[in-house]
Design a protein around this motif. Structure first.
Motif, short mmCIF file in Angstrom:
data_model
loop_
_atom_site.label_atom_id
_atom_site.label_comp_id
_atom_site.label_asym_id
_atom_site.label_seq_id
_atom_site.Cartn_x
_atom_site.Cartn_y
_atom_site.Cartn_z
N SER A 96 0.85 -1.19 0.00
CA SER A 96 0.00 0.00 0.00
C SER A 96 0.88 1.24 0.00
N LEU A 97 0.48 2.22 -0.78
CA LEU A 97 1.23 3.47 -0.85
C LEU A 97 0.78 4.39 0.27
N HIS A 98 1.74 4.92 1.03
CA HIS A 98 1.43 5.81 2.14
C HIS A 98 2.34 7.02 2.08
N MET A 99 1.75 8.19 2.24
CA MET A 99 2.53 9.42 2.30
C MET A 99 3.02 9.64 3.72
N THR A 100 4.24 10.12 3.86
CA THR A 100 4.85 10.37 5.16
C THR A 100 5.24 11.84 5.27
N ALA A 101 5.85 12.18 6.40
CA ALA A 101 6.30 13.56 6.59
C ALA A 101 7.37 13.94 5.56
N LEU A 102 8.14 12.95 5.10
CA LEU A 102 9.15 13.22 4.07
C LEU A 102 8.50 13.74 2.80
N ASP A 103 7.37 13.15 2.41
CA ASP A 103 6.67 13.62 1.22
C ASP A 103 6.13 15.04 1.43
N GLY A 104 5.68 15.32 2.64
CA GLY A 104 5.19 16.67 2.94
C GLY A 104 6.29 17.71 2.81
N TRP A 105 7.48 17.38 3.32
CA TRP A 105 8.61 18.30 3.18
C TRP A 105 8.99 18.48 1.72
N ALA A 106 8.97 17.41 0.96
CA ALA A 106 9.31 17.50 -0.47
C ALA A 106 8.32 18.40 -1.21
N VAL A 107 7.04 18.24 -0.92
CA VAL A 107 6.03 19.08 -1.55
C VAL A 107 6.20 20.54 -1.14
N ALA A 108 6.50 20.76 0.14
CA ALA A 108 6.67 22.14 0.63
C ALA A 108 7.86 22.82 -0.03
N VAL A 109 8.99 22.13 -0.09
CA VAL A 109 10.18 22.71 -0.70
C VAL A 109 9.97 22.95 -2.19
N SER A 110 9.35 21.99 -2.87
CA SER A 110 9.09 22.15 -4.30
C SER A 110 8.11 23.29 -4.55
N SER A 111 7.10 23.41 -3.70
CA SER A 111 6.13 24.50 -3.85
C SER A 111 6.81 25.86 -3.66
N ALA A 112 7.72 25.94 -2.68
CA ALA A 112 8.44 27.19 -2.46
C ALA A 112 9.29 27.55 -3.69
N ALA A 113 9.93 26.53 -4.28
CA ALA A 113 10.74 26.79 -5.48
C ALA A 113 9.86 27.24 -6.64
N CYS A 114 8.69 26.62 -6.80
CA CYS A 114 7.78 27.00 -7.88
C CYS A 114 7.24 28.42 -7.68
N VAL A 115 6.94 28.76 -6.43
CA VAL A 115 6.49 30.13 -6.14
C VAL A 115 7.61 31.13 -6.47
N GLY A 116 8.85 30.75 -6.14
CA GLY A 116 9.98 31.61 -6.48
C GLY A 116 10.12 31.80 -7.98
N VAL A 117 9.92 30.72 -8.74
CA VAL A 117 9.98 30.82 -10.21
C VAL A 117 8.87 31.73 -10.72
N ALA A 118 7.65 31.56 -10.19
CA ALA A 118 6.52 32.40 -10.62
C ALA A 118 6.78 33.88 -10.32
N LEU A 119 7.37 34.18 -9.16
CA LEU A 119 7.68 35.56 -8.81
C LEU A 119 8.77 36.13 -9.72
N CYS A 120 9.76 35.31 -10.02
CA CYS A 120 10.81 35.77 -10.93
C CYS A 120 10.25 36.08 -12.32
N VAL A 121 9.34 35.23 -12.78
CA VAL A 121 8.74 35.45 -14.10
C VAL A 121 7.86 36.70 -14.09
N ALA A 122 7.15 36.92 -12.98
CA ALA A 122 6.21 38.04 -12.92
C ALA A 122 6.92 39.38 -12.69
N LEU A 123 8.01 39.38 -11.92
CA LEU A 123 8.64 40.64 -11.51
C LEU A 123 9.87 41.00 -12.35
N LEU A 124 10.55 40.01 -12.89
CA LEU A 124 11.78 40.28 -13.63
C LEU A 124 11.53 40.18 -15.14
#
Length: 270
Positions: free
Chosen positions: A238-266
């Motif tokens: 059975s596939l189960h998500m753990t805290a490691l997956d949550g951290w991976a999603v959080a870090v990746s989301s932060a990077a994607c938000v950074g990319v979106a801000l760079c595209v919008a502001l620069l």
């Protein structure tokens, strides 16, 4: 060259990326593909390249294996980059008749090469750290909402995973056939393009025969085990998500938000 192709190979391990949920890795791969094409300036591209390097480092797989995955497509990368070299605006750098290289073309060439290489490396992280069984289960879970439209999700996921799984097998079979033909005196390296293409015929025919034989044996094996599709089947793991997956999603989301801000502001470099 055949031995250097690593597409579809899985390297068992216990790294952080190995322990992540396969569904999370697939979703993050698709998100990465979208944002790598959204990035249109240097800071945004550096963020995406940083994600690739972090994923490679956390996978615990040697850089040599990742470089092998690039050998098979290096010609495609070079050709695509050269073609994009002649498209772009800005100051003229070089001009040969109707061919003109501008500053925008050079930037476009570099960005295209970085994008393709980043896509290959990030996709390799997914296949290198995820077993075919986990890939099948993850794809089936992700596409589960399509069952409402009577789409055979399990069969589609199974076919995709089997196709990916048999890539290394067919490459190994091709290498064996080429070695056998060379031992019989076949010349596959000299001559022009037409002669080299004709020399591939003694390789392709046995390869097709072997592929159909493997497909028939696989179908018979599944039939003998009473395989009837995904209805009523249970999962061994059975596939189960753990805290490691949550951290991976959080870090990746932060990077994607950074990319979106760079595209919008620069400003864009294209």
């Amino acid at each position: 060259m055949i031995r250097d192709i690593t597409l579809g190979q899985y390297f068992p391990g216990k790294s952080l990326v190995h322990r992540m949920d396969a569904r999370v890795k697939i979703v993050l791969t698709f998100v990465f593909i979208i944002f790598i094409f959204i990035a249109n300036n240097l800071p945004a591209m550096l963020l995406m390249v940083g994600m690739v390097l972090c994923a490679m480092l956390l996978s615990g797989i040697s850089v040599r294996q990742y470089l092998k995955s690039l050998k098979a497509v290096i010609i495609v990368v070079a050709l695509t980059s050269v073609l994009n070299l002649f498209y772009g605006s800005g100051d003229i750098l070089v001009q040969w008749g109707f061919l003109t290289i501008r500053t925008g073309g050079v930037i476009n060439c570099i960005f295209i090469a970085v994008r393709i290489i980043s896509l290959i490396l990030f996709s390799s992280v997914l296949t290198f750290t995820t077993s075919p069984t986990d890939l099948t289960d993850a794809l089936e879970r992700i596409m589960k909402p399509l069952k409402v439209f009577h789409v055979k999700v399990h069969e589609i996921a199974m076919m995709m995973t089997i196709a990916l799984r048999f890539v290394p097998t067919l490459l190994e079979e091709t290498d064996k056939i080429m070695s056998a033909q060379k031992a019989r005196g076949a010349d596959m390296e000299s001559g022009g393009a037409i002669q080299r293409a004709k020399a591939l015929i003694p390789i392709l025919i046995p390869l097709f025969v072997s592929s159909f034989r493997r497909a028939y044996e696989l179908a018979m094996a599944m039939e003998c085990r009473c395989y009837r599709g995904g209805e009523g089947r249970t999962k061994m793991k059975s596939l189960h998500m753990t805290a490691l997956d949550g951290w991976a999603v959080a870090v990746s989301s932060a990077a994607c938000v950074g990319v979106a801000l760079c595209v919008a502001l620069l400003p864009s470099l294209f």
